[in-house]
Design a protein around this motif. Structure first.
Motif, short mmCIF file in Angstrom:
data_model
loop_
_atom_site.label_atom_id
_atom_site.label_comp_id
_atom_site.label_asym_id
_atom_site.label_seq_id
_atom_site.Cartn_x
_atom_site.Cartn_y
_atom_site.Cartn_z
N ASN A 1 -14.07 -2.47 -6.12
CA ASN A 1 -13.16 -2.05 -6.96
C ASN A 1 -12.21 -0.93 -6.35
O ASN A 1 -11.40 -0.46 -6.98
N SER A 2 -12.60 -0.55 -5.24
CA SER A 2 -11.98 0.41 -4.44
C SER A 2 -10.53 0.05 -3.88
O SER A 2 -9.98 -1.17 -3.41
N LEU A 3 -9.55 1.30 -3.68
CA LEU A 3 -8.44 0.92 -3.08
C LEU A 3 -8.64 0.59 -1.59
O LEU A 3 -7.89 -0.40 -1.24
N LYS A 4 -9.81 1.33 -1.10
CA LYS A 4 -9.91 0.82 0.68
C LYS A 4 -10.09 -0.66 0.65
O LYS A 4 -9.84 -1.18 1.52
N SER A 5 -10.72 -1.29 -0.35
CA SER A 5 -10.97 -2.68 0.03
C SER A 5 -10.10 -3.49 -0.15
O SER A 5 -10.07 -4.56 0.32
N ALA A 6 -9.00 -3.08 -0.59
CA ALA A 6 -7.57 -4.01 -0.89
C ALA A 6 -6.66 -4.00 0.40
O ALA A 6 -5.83 -4.56 0.57
N LEU A 7 -7.05 -2.87 1.36
CA LEU A 7 -6.14 -2.66 2.36
C LEU A 7 -6.06 -3.93 3.40
O LEU A 7 -5.12 -4.31 3.96
N VAL A 8 -7.23 -4.31 3.90
CA VAL A 8 -7.30 -5.55 4.80
C VAL A 8 -6.77 -6.59 4.41
O VAL A 8 -5.86 -7.33 5.14
N PRO A 9 -7.13 -7.12 3.11
CA PRO A 9 -6.06 -8.44 2.68
C PRO A 9 -4.77 -8.29 2.68
O PRO A 9 -3.80 -9.15 3.08
N PHE A 10 -4.07 -6.97 2.30
CA PHE A 10 -2.84 -6.89 2.21
C PHE A 10 -2.12 -6.57 3.60
O PHE A 10 -1.02 -7.32 3.95
N PHE A 11 -2.92 -6.06 4.61
CA PHE A 11 -2.33 -5.81 5.98
C PHE A 11 -2.36 -7.48 6.46
O PHE A 11 -1.66 -7.66 7.54
N ALA A 12 -3.37 -8.44 6.06
CA ALA A 12 -3.28 -9.59 6.64
C ALA A 12 -2.28 -10.65 5.97
O ALA A 12 -2.03 -11.71 6.57
N GLY A 13 -1.51 -10.24 4.90
CA GLY A 13 -0.53 -10.73 4.49
C GLY A 13 -1.30 -11.85 3.83
O GLY A 13 -0.43 -13.08 3.70
N ILE A 14 -2.07 -12.11 3.34
CA ILE A 14 -2.90 -13.10 2.56
C ILE A 14 -2.03 -13.49 1.22
O ILE A 14 -1.77 -12.78 0.35
#
Length: 344
Positions: free
Chosen positions: A88-101
């Motif tokens: 549920n962390s903010l950090k865990s959401a960064l990779v999918p965001f940067f990947a443009g999924i």
């Protein structure tokens, strides 16, 4: 359909995450599930047939390093239709965001608006169990989950298991009692070594051998347990804590005729191997993360001060575990062993 899972950071949570993978395969037959997770989790994920591949995540728990997360995300660009985040962390959401999924699914957590575009608000009454919170992310918001719930089930390669037995000079000429006396969470989850030793002594006298499992941090506690046995019995107890890899521990646990464990990652591994399991609870509760298997007995005193979910006892007495004597655990073992279960 290609789905990227951002995996959890604890052994038990990773085992329970298989319920989500099973739901995804039921809902999207033939979908490709990749899991981005710490390298230590690879042996667990490799034993889940629902997972196509494990993508090793190089950053430790709690480390931000936005540049590294951006680089990982850009390297995954264009490969996935959906990302599902279990932390549920903010950090865990960064990779999918940067990947443009295109679809990024997860529970509302630390300021993740914008990073997630399929954000869910958790109703703890609707989904009280951790596996329900994992499984729900495979369906539309508020969906009633299909029952019966799937259970984690780790698949063992006999050749890999035989190699582990040979490496540590272990035999299966006598039934194996596996003891998991550690718990990474803290002292308030650890049933005392002297209680474990009493259980070990009884089963050795009945003709069993005892194997102790755990991490490097659990090795001294395993030695304390082993040294409480008298000479002659002590030789029938092998301390594997800190000596095996996680892969070897999983394969060797699959040989057990019975397991006694604290509420720990190895408890969930034993359940996913469908071993007869006595789970000892002190400061925590099986109401949230119970072992998910058929042949399970849960032993707990249910004191007024528990569950507290603290790492250490706020009163200093640890009575929820110290006052839980060996007899109820032994009786639970006897009940389980009255129903034959095949070693995988």
């Amino acid at each position: 359909m290609n789905i990227l899972i951002i995996g959890p950071s604890w052994v038990g949570d990773m085992v329970m995450a298989q319920t989500l993978f099973q739901c995804l395969q039921q809902r999207h037959p033939g979908c490709a599930i990749d899991v981005l997770a710490p390298e230590w989790s690879r042996p667990i994920l490799e034993r889940m047939p629902e997972v196509r591949q494990t993508l090793s995540f190089p950053l430790g728990h709690g480390v931000l390093e936005i540049a590294t997360r951006r680089k990982i995300g850009k390297g995954l660009s264009g490969q996935y239709d959906q990302a599902i985040l279990l932390p549920n962390s903010l950090k865990s959401a960064l990779v999918p965001f940067f990947a443009g999924i295109p679809k990024r699914t997860g529970w509302k957590g630390e300021l993740r608006y914008g990073l997630l575009n399929d954000i869910r608000v958790l109703d703890k009454q609707l989904y009280p169990l951790m596996i329900e919170r994992f499984m729900a992310l495979a369906f539309e918001p508020g969906a009633e989950l299909p029952k019966p719930y799937p259970r984690p089930s780790l698949q063992i390669d006999p050749a890999s298991r035989d190699a582990a037995l040979a490496k540590f000079g272990l035999g299966l000429d006598r039934p194996v009692l596996a003891l998991c006396p550690g718990a990474e969470f803290g002292e308030a989850k650890r049933w005392p070594a002297e209680h474990y030793a009493k259980v070990a002594e009884l089963k050795i006298r009945e003709g069993w051998q005892v194997w102790l499992f755990g991490s490097k941090n659990d090795h001294p506690g395993g030695e304390e347990l082993r040294l409480r046995l008298i000479p002659g019995l002590r030789e029938e107890c092998t301390n594997l804590a800190g000596r095996t890899s996680l892969a070897e521990a999983i394969d060797l646990l699959s040989c057990a005729g019975a397991v006694v464990a604290n509420d720990s990652g190895l408890m969930h591994v034993a359940a996913a191997l469908n071993r007869p399991l006595v789970a000892v609870y002190g400061s925590t509760s099986p109401e949230f993360t119970p072992p998910l298997a058929e042949h399970v007995e849960i032993v707990s005193l249910g004191l007024d001060c528990s569950p507290c979910f603290d790492r250490t006892c706020r009163f200093g007495h640890y009575n929820c575990l110290r006052e839980l004597k060996p007899r109820p655990v032994v009786e639970a073992l006897d009940r389980l062993l009255g129903v034959p279960v095949e070693v995988q």
